[in-house]
Design an enzyme around this catalytic site. Structure first.
Site, PDB file in Angstrom:
ATOM      1  N   HIS A  20       0.853  -1.193   0.000  1.00 15.23           N
ATOM      2  CA  HIS A  20       0.000   0.000   0.000  1.00 15.23           C
ATOM      3  C   HIS A  20       0.885   1.236   0.000  1.00 15.23           C
ATOM      4  CE1 HIS A  20       0.832  -0.826   4.247  1.00 15.23           C
ATOM      5  NE2 HIS A  20       0.586   0.450   4.503  1.00 15.23           N
ATOM      6  N   HIS A  28       0.921   5.450   1.029  1.00 11.87           N
ATOM      7  CA  HIS A  28       0.315   6.539   1.792  1.00 11.87           C
ATOM      8  C   HIS A  28       0.380   7.832   0.990  1.00 11.87           C
ATOM      9  CE1 HIS A  28       0.482   4.410   5.761  1.00 11.87           C
ATOM     10  NE2 HIS A  28       1.385   3.711   5.089  1.00 11.87           N
TER      11      HIS A  28
END
Length: 145
Positions: A107, A109
């Site tokens: 992932h 940010h």
């Protein structure tokens, strides 16, 4: 966890992708999911998560999925800029526990930042107000191109 290991189907992002856990969604398509971080380091902190991958980190991802992920990150960053008018945007991606990773599903940010406003430490901020997250997600989603 090190940079090597076995993908855990029980990680929080896998659960969110499957619909087993709630999340404040900003956008979703067949390959990506963007959600608000419930432990935000800054106002508008969001995450882009690949849906079709079991890569625990960037080093395990295919070039095709990595390319789609970065296009989603750029899309979200532009929408955050248009919606929130930050002075800057921090893009962060952690690999391995020692590298700062806390959830072992790849992932990225996206953190809007403002001059003079410190950002919180990764994984060490308090939980956000869900109504505020929903309002921010709506503002950001409205600016998606």
């Amino acid at each position: 966890m090190s940079l090597d290991g076995t993908y855990d189907e029980g990680n929080i992002f896998a659960k969110i992708i499957r619909g087993d856990m709630p999340a404040v969604r900003v956008f979703e398509d067949d390959r990506l999911l963007a959600i608000m971080d419930v432990f935000p380091q800054s106002r508008g902190h969001a995450l882009v998560i690949p849906k079709l991958s079991q890569a625990r980190n960037l080093l395990e991802e295919t070039p095709e999925n990595a390319a789609a992920l970065m296009l989603g990150v750029q899309r979200l960053a532009k929408a955050c800029r248009a919606a929130l008018s930050p002075d800057g945007i921090r893009i962060a991606q952690f690999n391995g526990e020692v590298g700062g990773q806390t959830v072992f599903h790849l992932h990225v940010h996206v953190l809007p930042v403002w001059d003079g406003q410190p950002i919180g430490r990764h994984g060490q901020t308090g939980m956000a107000d869900l109504d505020e997250l929903k309002a921010l997600a709506e503002r950001i989603a409205a600016k998606l191109s």
